[in-house]
Enzyme design. Structure first.
Site: not given
Ligand code: F6R
Length: 610
Positions: A9, A34, A81, A105-106, A482, A486, A489, A505, A605
């Site tokens: 949050c 976030r 959230w 928040n928590g 990666e 991408k 997600e 395999h 985020k």
């Molecule tokens: C994917 C993405 C997440 C973050 C992961 C770690 O695009 O952004 O997989 O990389 O949640 O987050 P940080 O780097 O903030 O520890």
């Protein structure tokens, strides 16, 4: 420390001698990145608390506020959230009880027991949240004669778990009270008044400096004064941090989405890193570790940051002759410790610096007395402050939930750390080669951006797929993972990344004429091996989308259903350059599918829950 129970949050609060409604909304917009599913505000209007909440976006809350007057000069605001209880108006913060409003928040671990106790005392609850016990605890204490500050102080006697709270009371209507235990919170004073925020960057333009609160701290914030008290109630002075100007970070710069803007920001990020890291001996000043006295590097991260570490693992071995292990923080934190006598240093990589699992790993490593290097984007974050050594990513604010420029910055900073370690260990020729390759990186990244229009057409066909595979070898294998992350997600297409040599395999069973296979295949030592893997796919009617330099594309033109050109560069920095088309591909697939690119479903985020 109960870091693992924090939630994602966001808290924003303001006190001024002018109306603050628009400031609170702006603060919430800056915290949107976030991740959240409802938002709310409580303000004092004529000594009475007034609350407004909305499920969905802050703009929904804003339109509700448009229809009514909110002239108050003090208020608290929140993006939620959902953890305890679904996203609904009733479960949105602020929660209220008898003249007290609270944003939290928590997670209150003992909320069940507190709720039962408060109900016996006649309190009635309107939400399913753990947070609603907090205003009731405060209002009971105020009714019992405690002032608002003491009532907030006594929360620590009752609450188990983690919390950052901002509190507004009718009884003490000129003051915002706040307390922090486990969850991040900063306080600041600017020309127009006082502010509280979960995130220092949301204060840009409102204040030049902020106080990052320590665990247990309590704040009394007035329009023109901040008082901070430690957990024993003693007035304390905490260090101030500069609130970095956001420049155009919160502005989309004419792009339709932050993600696209952030992809285009990347050459600038590469240059910012170059000018900070390559001017003097920045790393030697920041990280006083002797890599000659280290037998093994342990790298810890989550998600995209983890894939950056996977690339760096190969660089450490190849360039610095240093073996490195990479672990997911969520696994590392619970792994048994084996004392094998090797001298270790740990590198923890994170965009946000607040990822709960990565912070739990940091605590564990500190307990084991392993020196820690934090490579972090978010200024003032917990990892940036608490690691023994800190290297900034300098990517600027990353707002799109899918990480792009922070990933690239992680690779660029990790590469420089590897070159530094290689120099110290006497691998001077290899270090020089890597440094020379890095000098060419900003231009190569820029060249990779020029491929955008070619990618749009490929993305349109990929957007129709149910599933996609990404393959690569060597340092491009993590990029395959990666690229798949991408895509899944933000486009919600199932995607998986594989080491191309592993296909036989098992995964090759997935290959058919409907499943696109994105192959990272630039020229280099492993190209002949990869080419054979791709021919095996072609023989099974696989639809190959090829990413390679001109030479590689020519060699495989007969089996590619689409080709995307990567600029030629030293093999060492191919993973850096390859990141760009993978980001574009995911972005344009999501555009073709009409999805909410900057805020994909279910994601936040900053992942501050375990
Ligand atoms: C994917 C993405 C997440 C973050 C992961 C770690 O695009 O952004 O997989 O990389 O949640 O987050 P940080 O780097 O903030 O520890």
């Amino acid at each position: 420390m109960t870091r693992d129970l924090e939630t994602m949050c966001g808290i924003f609060a303001a006190v001024s001698d002018k109306p603050v409604a628009h400031i609170l909304l702006e603060g919430l917009k800056r915290l949107e990145y976030r991740g959240y599913d409802s938002a709310g505000i409580a303000m004092l209007d004529d000594h009475k608390l007034k609350r407004v909440c909305a499920v969905g976006k802050v703009t929904e809350l804003e339109s509700r506020m448009d229809s009514e007057a909110f002239p108050g000069c003090i208020g608290i605001a929140h993006t939620r959230w959902a953890t305890h209880g679904s996203p609904s108006e009733a479960n949105s913060h602020p929660h209220m009880a008898d003249g007290v409003a609270v944003v939290h928040n928590g997670i209150v671990e003992n909320h069940g027991e507190l709720r039962r106790r408060l109900k016996r005392q006649g309190c009635s609850f309107l939400s399913e949240t753990d947070s609603e016990v907090i205003p009731w605890l405060i209002s009971r204490a105020v009714a019992g004669g405690a002032g608002a500050a003491n009532a907030v102080r006594s929360l620590s006697d009752d609450l188990e778990g983690s919390y950052a709270v901002a509190v507004l009371t009718e009884a003490d209507g000129d003051v915002l009270h706040a307390k922090r235990h486990g969850s991040p919170l900063v306080a600041a004073l600017g020309p127009l008044g006082g502010y509280l925020s979960s995130d220092i960057s949301a204060l840009a333009g409102f204040a030049d400096e902020a106080i990052v609160l320590d665990d247990g701290d309590q704040v009394e914030l007035r329009r023109d004064a901040i008082a901070v008290f430690d957990k024993s109630g003693r007035a304390v002075t905490r260090p101030r941090m500069t609130v970095e100007a956001v420049g155009n970070d919160f502005d989309k710069g004419g792009y339709p989405h932050y993600m696209l803007k952030e992809i285009h920001d990347q050459p600038g990020v590469a240059r910012a890193i170059e000018s900070r890291y390559d001017a003097g001996d920045f790393i030697a000043e920041q990280v006083t570790l002797d890599f000659n006295r280290i037998d093994r590097i342990r790298m810890i991260a989550c998600g995209t940051s983890y894939y950056a570490c996977q690339v760096a693992r190969r660089w450490f071995a190849e360039v610095a002759g240093l073996s490195a292990d990479v672990e997911l923080a969520s696994e590392h934190r619970y792994e048994p410790v084996v004392a094998d006598g090797l001298r270790e240093a740990a590198i923890l990589v994170s965009q946000s610096g607040e990822t709960a699992d990565t912070l739990a790993s940091l605590d564990k490593l500190k307990g084991l007395r392993v020196p820690t290097v934090g490579i972090v984007n978010q200024q003032g974050s917990t990892l940036a402050r608490e690691a023994d050594f800190f290297l900034p990513l300098l990517a600027g604010k990353e707002i799109g939930v899918a990480s792009t420029k922070a990933f690239l910055a992680q690779l660029l900073v990790l590469a420089r750390l590897v070159a530094h370690a290689a120099d110290q260990r006497g691998h001077r020729a290899a270090a020089k080669r890597l440094r020379t390759a890095l000098v060419a990186a900003p231009k190569a990244i820029e060249a990779a951006l020029h491929n955008e229009s070619a990618i749009v057409a490929v993305a349109e066909s990929l957007a129709k797929a149910q599933s996609a595979l990404f393959v690569g070898r060597g340092a491009l294998y993590p990029l395959a993972m990666e690229g798949a992350l991408k895509l899944k997600e933000i486009s919600y297409i199932h995607a998986e990344g594989f080491a191309a040599g592993e296909l036989k395999h098992g995964p090759i069973a997935l290959v058919d004429d409907k499943t696109p296979i994105v192959a990272l295949a630039p020229s280099g030592d492993l190209f002949p091996k990869l080419a054979s893997n791709l021919r095996e796919i072609a023989a099974r009617n696989g639809r190959i989308i090829l990413l390679g330099d001109r030479k590689a594309l020519l060699a495989l033109s007969d089996i590619a259903s689409a080709s995307l050109t990567l600029p030629s560069c030293d093999e060492l920095i191919q993973p850096i350059v390859a990141a760009v088309p993978l980001q574009f591909l995911a972005y344009y697939v999501a555009v073709a599918r009409g999805l909410d690119i900057d805020r994909p479903r279910n994601l936040a985020k900053s992942v501050t829950v375990e």
